[in-house]
Motif scaffolding. Structure first.
Motif, PDB file in Angstrom:
ATOM      1  N   CYS A   1       0.854  -1.192   0.000  1.00  0.00           N
ATOM      2  CA  CYS A   1       0.000   0.000   0.000  1.00  0.00           C
ATOM      3  C   CYS A   1       0.892   1.244   0.000  1.00  0.00           C
ATOM      4  O   CYS A   1       2.124   1.139   0.096  1.00  0.00           O
ATOM      5  N   PHE A   2       0.256   2.389  -0.047  1.00  0.00           N
ATOM      6  CA  PHE A   2       0.980   3.664  -0.050  1.00  0.00           C
ATOM      7  C   PHE A   2       1.964   3.760   1.131  1.00  0.00           C
ATOM      8  O   PHE A   2       3.140   4.107   0.962  1.00  0.00           O
ATOM      9  N   GLY A   3       1.467   3.425   2.331  1.00  0.00           N
ATOM     10  CA  GLY A   3       2.289   3.596   3.539  1.00  0.00           C
ATOM     11  C   GLY A   3       3.497   2.677   3.552  1.00  0.00           C
ATOM     12  O   GLY A   3       4.585   3.061   4.000  1.00  0.00           O
ATOM     13  N   VAL A   4       3.318   1.455   3.053  1.00  0.00           N
ATOM     14  CA  VAL A   4       4.429   0.495   3.028  1.00  0.00           C
ATOM     15  C   VAL A   4       5.443   0.897   1.951  1.00  0.00           C
ATOM     16  O   VAL A   4       6.656   0.880   2.191  1.00  0.00           O
TER      17      VAL A   4
ATOM     18  N   CYS B   1       3.216   5.542   8.875  1.00  0.00           N
ATOM     19  CA  CYS B   1       2.309   5.916   7.779  1.00  0.00           C
ATOM     20  C   CYS B   1       1.527   7.169   8.181  1.00  0.00           C
ATOM     21  O   CYS B   1       1.007   7.251   9.304  1.00  0.00           O
TER      22      CYS B   1
ATOM     23  N   THR C   1       5.910   1.479  10.153  1.00  0.00           N
ATOM     24  CA  THR C   1       4.691   2.067   9.578  1.00  0.00           C
ATOM     25  C   THR C   1       3.564   2.152  10.608  1.00  0.00           C
ATOM     26  O   THR C   1       2.729   3.046  10.546  1.00  0.00           O
TER      27      THR C   1
ATOM     28  N   CYS D   1      -8.092   3.293   6.626  1.00  0.00           N
ATOM     29  CA  CYS D   1      -7.532   3.988   5.464  1.00  0.00           C
ATOM     30  C   CYS D   1      -8.163   3.482   4.170  1.00  0.00           C
ATOM     31  O   CYS D   1      -8.654   2.359   4.108  1.00  0.00           O
TER      32      CYS D   1
ATOM     33  N   ALA E   1      -6.805   2.603   1.433  1.00  0.00           N
ATOM     34  CA  ALA E   1      -6.120   1.433   0.865  1.00  0.00           C
ATOM     35  C   ALA E   1      -6.731   0.152   1.436  1.00  0.00           C
ATOM     36  O   ALA E   1      -6.919  -0.830   0.714  1.00  0.00           O
ATOM     37  N   THR E   2      -7.070   0.170   2.709  1.00  0.00           N
ATOM     38  CA  THR E   2      -7.647  -1.019   3.341  1.00  0.00           C
ATOM     39  C   THR E   2      -9.035  -1.306   2.790  1.00  0.00           C
ATOM     40  O   THR E   2      -9.356  -2.449   2.434  1.00  0.00           O
TER      41      THR E   2
ATOM     42  N   THR F   1      -6.316   1.413  11.552  1.00  0.00           N
ATOM     43  CA  THR F   1      -6.471   1.791  10.135  1.00  0.00           C
ATOM     44  C   THR F   1      -6.804   0.618   9.218  1.00  0.00           C
ATOM     45  O   THR F   1      -7.303   0.819   8.114  1.00  0.00           O
ATOM     46  N   THR F   2      -6.516  -0.599   9.668  1.00  0.00           N
ATOM     47  CA  THR F   2      -6.732  -1.756   8.775  1.00  0.00           C
ATOM     48  C   THR F   2      -7.906  -2.644   9.216  1.00  0.00           C
ATOM     49  O   THR F   2      -8.010  -3.784   8.777  1.00  0.00           O
TER      50      THR F   2
ATOM     51  N   ALA G   1      -1.355  -5.697   2.613  1.00  0.00           N
ATOM     52  CA  ALA G   1      -0.689  -4.408   2.355  1.00  0.00           C
ATOM     53  C   ALA G   1       0.823  -4.492   2.497  1.00  0.00           C
ATOM     54  O   ALA G   1       1.550  -3.627   2.023  1.00  0.00           O
TER      55      ALA G   1
ATOM     56  N   PHE H   1      -1.383   8.035   7.568  1.00  0.00           N
ATOM     57  CA  PHE H   1      -2.763   7.723   7.982  1.00  0.00           C
ATOM     58  C   PHE H   1      -2.800   7.251   9.443  1.00  0.00           C
ATOM     59  O   PHE H   1      -3.765   7.490  10.161  1.00  0.00           O
ATOM     60  N   VAL H   2      -1.728   6.582   9.856  1.00  0.00           N
ATOM     61  CA  VAL H   2      -1.629   6.154  11.258  1.00  0.00           C
ATOM     62  C   VAL H   2      -1.395   7.390  12.138  1.00  0.00           C
ATOM     63  O   VAL H   2      -2.024   7.548  13.194  1.00  0.00           O
TER      64      VAL H   2
HETATM   65  S1  SF4 Z   1      -2.639  -0.059   5.298  1.00  0.00           S
HETATM   66 FE1  SF4 Z   1      -3.214   2.110   5.217  1.00  0.00          FE
HETATM   67  S2  SF4 Z   1      -2.612   2.939   7.190  1.00  0.00           S
HETATM   68 FE2  SF4 Z   1      -1.562   0.979   6.979  1.00  0.00          FE
HETATM   69  S3  SF4 Z   1       0.422   1.501   6.114  1.00  0.00           S
HETATM   70 FE3  SF4 Z   1      -0.925   1.042   4.397  1.00  0.00          FE
HETATM   71  S4  SF4 Z   1      -1.779   3.041   3.757  1.00  0.00           S
HETATM   72 FE4  SF4 Z   1      -0.916   3.272   5.819  1.00  0.00          FE
END
Ligand code: SF4
Length: 288
Positions: A13-16, A97, A74, A192, A194-195, A164-165, A263, A99-100
């Motif tokens: 995902c974006f955060g990872v 992340c 993250t 989030c 992405a989840t 967030t997940t 993710a 979002f976190v």
């Molecule tokens: S799952 Fe969402 S909150 Fe968790 S790292 Fe990925 S983008 Fe960030």
């Protein structure tokens, strides 16, 4: 020919991705060595092993930490641990992340505005522990059984956030539960995007295939939830970390396979899974 589909929203995902770029940048920069991550940077043992080979290891605790660079995971870090880390002579790089971080901001803001804070999530998950640590008296609701925790709270104002997940289904169930007990309930959906997208695309795929494979760390909460959600729809759903866990018997009479990845699952593992299935299928045809 067997058909293999990969869920539209699958893998990093974006955060990872952001955290992996940060690690890459740090390892190429002149930052002091050794380089550590505080806990595994993501919940994927294969990725963590690859990083170890590059000399970037996860720290279990700060006891013997004397020098180097520490990258924050993250999932975020508990407040006390972060304070202790900052008191050491090490460089600290934050890969939490955004979002976190935003969910952590909400926890603090709700508390400052007089709300009793409830966090919906897994009580031992690092992200949830970090969220809880932002204030002194947050309550974690993991399942409906946790009702006892809110029954006797002497307040009428509660604010709810989510890990967030989490699945939206579980979050809604908990919100409904809480609404039975308090007059003012402020709900902030911190799941989030992405989840949500990942879960929706995995569910949609599990409806159209004979076999569903959920690929990701056995310690990954979001991967476990993908498995739970898909298993409800497709009985032939399995959670695997790598292709090595695929048994030929799983593919018996299967004409279509769906793959959804957590993710924190890198693309190369998903590719290996696809290649392995194709190989087995070809071998089966040869032996027919
Ligand atoms: S799952 Fe969402 S909150 Fe968790 S790292 Fe990925 S983008 Fe960030």
């Amino acid at each position: 020919m067997i058909k293999i589909y990969v869920a539209k929203h699958s893998g990093f995902c974006f955060g990872v991705k952001r955290a992996m770029h940060i690690i890459d940048d740090v390892s190429k920069s002149g930052k002091s060595k050794p380089i550590y991550t505080l806990g595994p940077i993501i919940h994927n043992p294969q990725t963590v092993d690859k990083l170890k080979k590059k000399g970037i290891s996860p720290l279990d605790n700060l006891d013997n930490l004397r020098s180097g660079t520490v990258i924050l995971r993250t999932h975020g870090v508990e407040k006390n641990l972060l304070k202790e880390l900052k008191s050491k002579r090490v460089d600290v790089i934050d890969a939490t992340c955004p979002f976190v971080s935003r969910a952590q901001d909400y926890v603090r803001t709700l508390h400052e505005n007089g709300y009793k804070v409830i966090i919906v999530g897994e009580r031992n998950h690092p992200e949830v522990l970090a969220l809880k640590s932002q204030i002194d008296d947050a309550i974690i609701l993991e399942s409906l059984k946790d009702i006892v925790k809110i029954k006797n709270i002497e307040t009428q104002r509660v604010g709810i956030v989510s890990q967030t997940t989490q699945s939206i289904e579980n979050f809604k169930a908990m919100v409904n539960l809480v609404m039975d007990y308090f007059k003012e309930v402020l709900v902030i959906n911190t799941i989030c995007n992405a989840t949500s997208q990942r879960q929706e695309s995995a569910i949609a795929l599990s409806r159209k295939v004979d076999l569903m494979l959920i690929v990701g760390g056995k310690n990954s909460g979001n991967t476990m939830r993908l498995y739970t959600l898909c298993k409800r729809i497709a009985k032939s759903t399995y959670h695997i970390e790598t292709e090595k866990e695929i048994k030929k018997s799983m593919l018996k009479n299967v004409k279509s396979v769906g793959i959804a990845a957590g993710a924190s699952t890198p693309d190369w593992i998903v590719k290996n899974v696809k290649t392995f299935i194709k190989k087995i299928y070809k071998e089966e045809l040869k032996n027919d």
